[in-house]
Design a protein around this motif. Sequence first.
Motif, PDB file in Angstrom:
ATOM      1  N   UNK A  38     -54.035  32.510  17.184  1.00  0.00           N
ATOM      2  CA  UNK A  38     -55.152  31.656  16.980  1.00  0.00           C
ATOM      3  C   UNK A  38     -54.721  30.339  17.199  1.00  0.00           C
ATOM      4  N   UNK A  39     -53.223  29.908  16.832  1.00  0.00           N
ATOM      5  CA  UNK A  39     -52.899  28.544  16.808  1.00  0.00           C
ATOM      6  C   UNK A  39     -52.665  28.316  18.282  1.00  0.00           C
ATOM      7  N   UNK A  40     -52.171  29.336  19.453  1.00  0.00           N
ATOM      8  CA  UNK A  40     -52.045  28.892  20.716  1.00  0.00           C
ATOM      9  C   UNK A  40     -53.320  28.747  21.507  1.00  0.00           C
ATOM     10  N   UNK A  41     -54.614  29.511  20.947  1.00  0.00           N
ATOM     11  CA  UNK A  41     -55.926  29.426  21.623  1.00  0.00           C
ATOM     12  C   UNK A  41     -56.401  27.947  21.215  1.00  0.00           C
ATOM     13  N   UNK A  42     -56.022  27.488  20.212  1.00  0.00           N
ATOM     14  CA  UNK A  42     -56.486  26.211  19.585  1.00  0.00           C
ATOM     15  C   UNK A  42     -55.801  25.181  20.450  1.00  0.00           C
ATOM     16  N   UNK A  43     -54.520  25.302  20.447  1.00  0.00           N
ATOM     17  CA  UNK A  43     -53.884  24.189  21.469  1.00  0.00           C
ATOM     18  C   UNK A  43     -54.473  24.338  22.828  1.00  0.00           C
ATOM     19  N   UNK A  44     -54.751  25.392  23.437  1.00  0.00           N
ATOM     20  CA  UNK A  44     -55.498  25.154  24.728  1.00  0.00           C
ATOM     21  C   UNK A  44     -56.795  24.341  24.597  1.00  0.00           C
ATOM     22  N   UNK A  45     -57.582  25.073  23.772  1.00  0.00           N
ATOM     23  CA  UNK A  45     -58.965  24.430  23.738  1.00  0.00           C
ATOM     24  C   UNK A  45     -59.012  22.911  23.335  1.00  0.00           C
ATOM     25  N   UNK A  46     -57.977  22.330  22.597  1.00  0.00           N
ATOM     26  CA  UNK A  46     -58.119  20.887  22.193  1.00  0.00           C
ATOM     27  C   UNK A  46     -56.939  20.237  23.057  1.00  0.00           C
ATOM     28  N   UNK A  47     -56.626  20.993  24.209  1.00  0.00           N
ATOM     29  CA  UNK A  47     -55.438  20.376  24.986  1.00  0.00           C
ATOM     30  C   UNK A  47     -56.130  19.125  25.650  1.00  0.00           C
ATOM     31  N   UNK A  48     -57.169  18.878  25.875  1.00  0.00           N
ATOM     32  CA  UNK A  48     -57.778  17.780  26.814  1.00  0.00           C
ATOM     33  C   UNK A  48     -59.054  17.304  26.095  1.00  0.00           C
ATOM     34  N   UNK A  49     -58.851  16.862  25.109  1.00  0.00           N
ATOM     35  CA  UNK A  49     -60.375  16.343  24.233  1.00  0.00           C
ATOM     36  C   UNK A  49     -60.478  15.049  24.864  1.00  0.00           C
ATOM     37  N   UNK A  50     -62.074  14.837  24.950  1.00  0.00           N
ATOM     38  CA  UNK A  50     -62.600  13.385  25.227  1.00  0.00           C
ATOM     39  C   UNK A  50     -63.402  13.054  24.181  1.00  0.00           C
ATOM     40  N   UNK A  51     -63.974  11.778  24.430  1.00  0.00           N
ATOM     41  CA  UNK A  51     -65.086  11.237  23.437  1.00  0.00           C
ATOM     42  C   UNK A  51     -66.382  11.894  23.753  1.00  0.00           C
ATOM     43  N   UNK A  52     -66.657  12.429  24.974  1.00  0.00           N
ATOM     44  CA  UNK A  52     -67.894  12.877  25.440  1.00  0.00           C
ATOM     45  C   UNK A  52     -68.122  14.339  24.789  1.00  0.00           C
ATOM     46  N   UNK A  53     -66.574  15.048  25.092  1.00  0.00           N
ATOM     47  CA  UNK A  53     -66.586  16.516  24.678  1.00  0.00           C
ATOM     48  C   UNK A  53     -66.952  16.508  23.137  1.00  0.00           C
ATOM     49  N   UNK A  54     -66.142  15.435  22.424  1.00  0.00           N
ATOM     50  CA  UNK A  54     -66.375  15.338  21.071  1.00  0.00           C
ATOM     51  C   UNK A  54     -67.592  15.282  20.590  1.00  0.00           C
ATOM     52  N   UNK A  55     -68.480  14.371  21.137  1.00  0.00           N
ATOM     53  CA  UNK A  55     -69.874  14.202  20.933  1.00  0.00           C
ATOM     54  C   UNK A  55     -70.713  15.375  21.272  1.00  0.00           C
ATOM     55  N   UNK A  56     -70.508  16.001  22.325  1.00  0.00           N
ATOM     56  CA  UNK A  56     -71.305  17.074  22.903  1.00  0.00           C
ATOM     57  C   UNK A  56     -70.931  18.254  21.822  1.00  0.00           C
ATOM     58  N   UNK A  57     -69.578  18.710  21.416  1.00  0.00           N
ATOM     59  CA  UNK A  57     -69.336  19.676  20.628  1.00  0.00           C
ATOM     60  C   UNK A  57     -69.937  19.445  19.036  1.00  0.00           C
ATOM     61  N   UNK A  58     -69.901  18.124  18.784  1.00  0.00           N
ATOM     62  CA  UNK A  58     -70.586  17.688  17.415  1.00  0.00           C
ATOM     63  C   UNK A  58     -71.826  18.035  17.624  1.00  0.00           C
ATOM     64  N   UNK A  59     -72.648  17.656  18.593  1.00  0.00           N
ATOM     65  CA  UNK A  59     -74.133  17.931  18.435  1.00  0.00           C
ATOM     66  C   UNK A  59     -74.583  19.448  18.422  1.00  0.00           C
ATOM     67  N   UNK A  60     -73.712  20.318  19.174  1.00  0.00           N
ATOM     68  CA  UNK A  60     -73.878  21.633  19.174  1.00  0.00           C
ATOM     69  C   UNK A  60     -73.798  22.236  17.987  1.00  0.00           C
ATOM     70  N   UNK A  61     -72.594  21.869  17.222  1.00  0.00           N
ATOM     71  CA  UNK A  61     -72.154  22.366  15.855  1.00  0.00           C
ATOM     72  C   UNK A  61     -73.534  21.933  14.909  1.00  0.00           C
ATOM     73  N   UNK A 176     -64.360  26.189  16.994  1.00  0.00           N
ATOM     74  CA  UNK A 176     -62.601  25.970  17.282  1.00  0.00           C
ATOM     75  C   UNK A 176     -62.372  24.648  18.028  1.00  0.00           C
ATOM     76  N   UNK A 177     -63.082  24.026  18.962  1.00  0.00           N
ATOM     77  CA  UNK A 177     -62.784  22.888  19.486  1.00  0.00           C
ATOM     78  C   UNK A 177     -62.543  21.697  18.396  1.00  0.00           C
ATOM     79  N   UNK A 178     -63.675  21.644  17.313  1.00  0.00           N
ATOM     80  CA  UNK A 178     -63.867  20.671  16.531  1.00  0.00           C
ATOM     81  C   UNK A 178     -62.595  20.766  15.376  1.00  0.00           C
ATOM     82  N   UNK A 179     -61.795  21.947  15.479  1.00  0.00           N
ATOM     83  CA  UNK A 179     -60.897  22.416  14.582  1.00  0.00           C
ATOM     84  C   UNK A 179     -61.381  22.712  13.315  1.00  0.00           C
ATOM     85  N   UNK A 180     -62.323  23.126  13.089  1.00  0.00           N
ATOM     86  CA  UNK A 180     -63.248  23.692  11.997  1.00  0.00           C
ATOM     87  C   UNK A 180     -62.944  25.201  11.713  1.00  0.00           C
TER      88      UNK A 180
END
Length: 226
Positions: A38-61, A176-180
């Motif tokens: 689990x923690x390994x996959x989270x590290x990969x998913x959150x490895x290249x976070x950006x403000x655009x991705x943060x906004x997009x994933x937040x909207x989807x969530x 997963x991306x949002x750390x939830x």
Amino acid sequence: MLKNQNSISAKYAGISGLIFILLLLAIKSNFGLLLKMDTGIIAIVQGSMSSFENTLMTVISHVAEPSFAIGYAVIIAVVLWFRKQRVDAIWVLATLGGGDVLAYLCKEFVQRTRPQWNQVIPESGYSFPSGHTFGAVLIVFFLLWFFVSQIQSSRLQKIGQIVLIIWVVLVMYSRVYLGAHYPSDVFGAFFLAVAWLAFARWLYTKLYDLVAAYVEPRAKGRHSQH
């Protein structure tokens, strides 16, 4: 009508239920290997976070909020009711409501805390299974069975199926991306939803005539012919 749609096979329902139970037991017992994965996959998913991705994933969530899923189910049920598919309408609400209760009981049994690092959106409550994913899978199956399957063009029908599948994947990824959630939370919710839908479909076939006798009395016993 739901009776005319392909159901989830007993094989896939059984496999989904078994995977969910194994995940539940592994998490409840704090299985170390699963946590490392689990923690390994989270590290990969959150490895290249950006403000655009943060906004997009937040909207989807936000769009996939469990409370919104209730609203989506009500809209679907209302449409089905006015299309004279009244048993189907009741089934949609009962399936979502019963599923939400089941998911809640699982959360209370496992009592898994959420990931404790890099939460883009702070979340409270227990983590397993993911309510967002569970609700999204149910709503997508409702849309597939009652609406997408009715599209006359096979090409448009296929596009609709692909879009809805992508939506579920995005919801799972966003949590997963949002750390939830841990990845096992969203996969557990997916398999629980599939198993629950199969069980709900079985109940539908067993109780259809009984329910139809009350909500569709004009059919006069012809329900089993659908």
